[in-house]
Motif scaffolding. Sequence first.
Motif, PDB file in Angstrom:
ATOM      1  N   LEU A   1       0.854  -1.185   0.000  1.00 49.76           N
ATOM      2  CA  LEU A   1       0.000   0.000   0.000  1.00 49.76           C
ATOM      3  C   LEU A   1       0.884   1.228   0.000  1.00 49.76           C
ATOM      4  CD1 LEU A   1      -2.820  -0.988   2.552  1.00 49.76           C
ATOM      5  CD2 LEU A   1      -2.695  -1.394   0.086  1.00 49.76           C
ATOM      6  N   HIS A   2       0.527   2.215  -0.799  1.00 51.55           N
ATOM      7  CA  HIS A   2       1.342   3.415  -1.002  1.00 51.55           C
ATOM      8  C   HIS A   2       2.747   3.045  -1.503  1.00 51.55           C
ATOM      9  CE1 HIS A   2      -1.741   5.877   0.886  1.00 51.55           C
ATOM     10  NE2 HIS A   2      -1.711   5.098   1.959  1.00 51.55           N
ATOM     11  N   LYS A   3       2.845   1.894  -2.169  1.00 50.82           N
ATOM     12  CA  LYS A   3       4.102   1.417  -2.747  1.00 50.82           C
ATOM     13  C   LYS A   3       5.194   1.213  -1.695  1.00 50.82           C
ATOM     14  CE  LYS A   3       3.173   3.691  -7.174  1.00 50.82           C
ATOM     15  NZ  LYS A   3       3.691   4.644  -8.199  1.00 50.82           N
ATOM     16  N   GLN A   4       4.786   0.967  -0.448  1.00 51.36           N
ATOM     17  CA  GLN A   4       5.741   0.800   0.640  1.00 51.36           C
ATOM     18  C   GLN A   4       5.696  -0.628   1.166  1.00 51.36           C
ATOM     19  OE1 GLN A   4       4.281   4.053   3.197  1.00 51.36           O
ATOM     20  NE2 GLN A   4       6.258   5.048   2.894  1.00 51.36           N
ATOM     21  N   PRO A   5       6.830  -1.162   1.605  1.00 51.37           N
ATOM     22  CA  PRO A   5       6.835  -2.503   2.190  1.00 51.37           C
ATOM     23  C   PRO A   5       6.207  -2.511   3.580  1.00 51.37           C
ATOM     24  CG  PRO A   5       8.998  -1.513   2.394  1.00 51.37           C
ATOM     25  CD  PRO A   5       8.170  -0.560   1.566  1.00 51.37           C
ATOM     26  N   VAL A   6       6.066  -3.680   4.142  1.00 51.24           N
ATOM     27  CA  VAL A   6       5.489  -3.820   5.474  1.00 51.24           C
ATOM     28  C   VAL A   6       6.396  -3.177   6.519  1.00 51.24           C
ATOM     29  CG1 VAL A   6       4.826  -5.468   7.267  1.00 51.24           C
ATOM     30  CG2 VAL A   6       4.281  -5.942   4.877  1.00 51.24           C
ATOM     31  N   LYS A   7       5.800  -2.406   7.398  1.00 51.16           N
ATOM     32  CA  LYS A   7       6.539  -1.779   8.496  1.00 51.16           C
ATOM     33  C   LYS A   7       6.364  -2.626   9.752  1.00 51.16           C
ATOM     34  CE  LYS A   7       6.875   2.559  11.146  1.00 51.16           C
ATOM     35  NZ  LYS A   7       8.295   2.822  10.847  1.00 51.16           N
ATOM     36  N   VAL A   8       7.463  -2.970  10.399  1.00 52.03           N
ATOM     37  CA  VAL A   8       7.419  -3.712  11.659  1.00 52.03           C
ATOM     38  C   VAL A   8       7.333  -2.707  12.803  1.00 52.03           C
ATOM     39  CG1 VAL A   8       8.607  -5.330  13.182  1.00 52.03           C
ATOM     40  CG2 VAL A   8       8.728  -5.629  10.699  1.00 52.03           C
ATOM     41  N   LEU A   9       6.215  -2.703  13.530  1.00 50.90           N
ATOM     42  CA  LEU A   9       6.027  -1.763  14.632  1.00 50.90           C
ATOM     43  C   LEU A   9       6.523  -2.391  15.929  1.00 50.90           C
ATOM     44  CD1 LEU A   9       2.455  -0.313  13.939  1.00 50.90           C
ATOM     45  CD2 LEU A   9       4.678   0.601  13.239  1.00 50.90           C
ATOM     46  N   ASP A  10       7.518  -1.791  16.525  1.00 50.15           N
ATOM     47  CA  ASP A  10       8.058  -2.287  17.792  1.00 50.15           C
ATOM     48  C   ASP A  10       7.305  -1.600  18.923  1.00 50.15           C
ATOM     49  OD1 ASP A  10       9.531  -3.496  19.720  1.00 50.15           O
ATOM     50  OD2 ASP A  10      11.384  -2.398  19.336  1.00 50.15           O
ATOM     51  N   LEU A  11       6.217  -2.217  19.357  1.00 52.93           N
ATOM     52  CA  LEU A  11       5.334  -1.628  20.352  1.00 52.93           C
ATOM     53  C   LEU A  11       5.504  -2.310  21.705  1.00 52.93           C
ATOM     54  CD1 LEU A  11       2.021  -1.477  18.258  1.00 52.93           C
ATOM     55  CD2 LEU A  11       3.809   0.271  18.443  1.00 52.93           C
ATOM     56  N   GLN A  12       5.199  -1.555  22.756  1.00 54.11           N
ATOM     57  CA  GLN A  12       5.160  -2.139  24.089  1.00 54.11           C
ATOM     58  C   GLN A  12       3.935  -3.053  24.173  1.00 54.11           C
ATOM     59  OE1 GLN A  12       4.719   0.757  27.204  1.00 54.11           O
ATOM     60  NE2 GLN A  12       4.500  -0.773  28.818  1.00 54.11           N
ATOM     61  N   SER A  13       4.149  -4.335  24.440  1.00 51.98           N
ATOM     62  CA  SER A  13       3.034  -5.280  24.471  1.00 51.98           C
ATOM     63  C   SER A  13       3.066  -6.098  25.758  1.00 51.98           C
ATOM     64  CB  SER A  13       3.073  -6.216  23.259  1.00 51.98           C
ATOM     65  OG  SER A  13       4.216  -7.041  23.295  1.00 51.98           O
ATOM     66  N   MET A  14       1.917  -6.671  26.087  1.00 51.57           N
ATOM     67  CA  MET A  14       1.771  -7.456  27.308  1.00 51.57           C
ATOM     68  C   MET A  14       0.949  -8.710  27.006  1.00 51.57           C
ATOM     69  SD  MET A  14       0.034  -6.275  30.941  1.00 51.57           S
ATOM     70  CE  MET A  14      -1.633  -6.183  30.267  1.00 51.57           C
ATOM     71  N   LEU A  15       1.378  -9.829  27.557  1.00 55.46           N
ATOM     72  CA  LEU A  15       0.640 -11.080  27.411  1.00 55.46           C
ATOM     73  C   LEU A  15      -0.517 -11.093  28.395  1.00 55.46           C
ATOM     74  CD1 LEU A  15       0.650 -13.905  26.006  1.00 55.46           C
ATOM     75  CD2 LEU A  15       2.019 -14.719  27.953  1.00 55.46           C
ATOM     76  N   LEU A  16      -1.730 -11.348  27.920  1.00 54.41           N
ATOM     77  CA  LEU A  16      -2.912 -11.330  28.780  1.00 54.41           C
ATOM     78  C   LEU A  16      -3.183 -12.676  29.435  1.00 54.41           C
ATOM     79  CD1 LEU A  16      -5.355  -9.216  26.568  1.00 54.41           C
ATOM     80  CD2 LEU A  16      -3.995  -8.454  28.529  1.00 54.41           C
ATOM     81  N   ARG A  17      -2.918 -13.753  28.727  1.00 54.81           N
ATOM     82  CA  ARG A  17      -3.134 -15.104  29.265  1.00 54.81           C
ATOM     83  C   ARG A  17      -2.025 -16.010  28.750  1.00 54.81           C
ATOM     84  NH1 ARG A  17      -7.582 -15.994  33.025  1.00 54.81           N
ATOM     85  NH2 ARG A  17      -8.716 -14.022  32.874  1.00 54.81           N
ATOM     86  N   ARG A  18      -1.578 -16.934  29.565  1.00 54.30           N
ATOM     87  CA  ARG A  18      -0.499 -17.828  29.161  1.00 54.30           C
ATOM     88  C   ARG A  18      -1.025 -18.945  28.269  1.00 54.30           C
ATOM     89  NH1 ARG A  18       4.136 -16.619  31.185  1.00 54.30           N
ATOM     90  NH2 ARG A  18       4.338 -15.408  33.101  1.00 54.30           N
ATOM     91  N   PRO A  19      -0.191 -19.438  27.335  1.00 57.89           N
ATOM     92  CA  PRO A  19      -0.604 -20.543  26.452  1.00 57.89           C
ATOM     93  C   PRO A  19      -0.856 -21.817  27.247  1.00 57.89           C
ATOM     94  CG  PRO A  19       1.385 -19.458  25.634  1.00 57.89           C
ATOM     95  CD  PRO A  19       1.165 -18.958  27.024  1.00 57.89           C
ATOM     96  N   PRO A  20      -1.617 -22.763  26.678  1.00 57.11           N
ATOM     97  CA  PRO A  20      -1.866 -24.029  27.373  1.00 57.11           C
ATOM     98  C   PRO A  20      -0.584 -24.842  27.514  1.00 57.11           C
ATOM     99  CG  PRO A  20      -2.633 -24.153  25.115  1.00 57.11           C
ATOM    100  CD  PRO A  20      -2.245 -22.717  25.352  1.00 57.11           C
TER     101      PRO A  20
END
Length: 388
Positions: A15-34
């Motif tokens: 889109l807009h002739k631009q490649p994918v941008k990787v956003l380095d955001l502050q994230s938090m895990l809400l629930r642990r995997p099984p």
Amino acid sequence: MSARFAQNSGGDIRLHKQPVKVLDLQSMLLRRPPKKKSGWALYNPSLLAMKWAGQDVYLVTYRAGTWQLCDWDHRSSPVSALPDVDGKKQATSKVMATIVRRDWSQLVPLHELVGQRRGDHSCTHSTGMRRVGIDDGRLFMLRGRPWVLIAGVAPEGQDYPCQHRQYICALDLPENTEGKVTCTRKLLLTFEYADRLSERMLAQDRPGNVHQKNWMPFVVDDVLYLIFTIEPLRVMRVDMESGKCSEVSHVRTPVLHSLHDPQREEFRGHGGPALLQLPAARGGELLGLGRVTAGNLLYNHFFFTLRAPGHGSKGFTISQASRLFCIASSAPVHSGLCEVIQFVGGIHLDEEGDRLLLSYGASECEPKVAKMHLRDVFDMLRPAGESS
């Protein structure tokens, strides 16, 4: 999770002739995997900010599924890890709900959404496995009441093919922390064009169902609308008594043309969370987040703004769109990469109006929430071109 399970490519779409941008955001895990391969995983969370019992809270829904890719080796079929039920592999899904404080501490424990009637929906998938239940919920507020948009894996009574159907549920919240969130009325949504498309694809032995799920809800002047497809932009108005959806806008957006193949009626721009009303200082339009797929595993996203009728237009139009992006994995071994499957189920603007919360599922295994400055969203947006 395996390092194989990451990407930073958008496939053949830009889109807009631009490649994918990787956003380095502050994230938090809400629930642990099984802990078990065959266990239920929680992912694809949606959130709704509201008042409950005199407190500022989030109502949160999750998709719980035996279809989960937490320990998938990327070589064998994920179907092989599913539990056997009556001699067939079976993927079961349901919507779970909880109420938490704004700091994510629990008020109402996680529980199955009451009244969703997930057992009413079952079908034989093209892979031969059974699919049973209800998929991803999208929370929204209508006339002061919380609602959720959910997707049954098939219409009631239809065994093949697995073609989703969308429903909305009016939600009653519990009176105290010992109660449960309840769907008091489950209303089937119908859209004539979507049903015709389903019949045509079935006749062509193309049992796709993407057009019968991932519709995006938004509310304008206490009226519920749904985005059926982002490109072309088809917007429907919902009759709250019958569930019938009527088309009110159908336009093309120049910058998004690559998301639609009109010859095969293929849609590569898929719906995400309920749209968010932006403050007047930010233009007062609606902020949406779409998803682009390449194959079954490669997911990327883009922001867009939706302009309501007026401003010289009789219908809804997309005024701005961003380049494609994905959210960087928080795992050190995936530095600079994103999980292959990311699904954003909720967006919310914080009380100060300058930070955006995105709740999302990663690799059909983990539920997460990330924060992003609203100014960074607007820095990514560009004019979408004159709609036609």
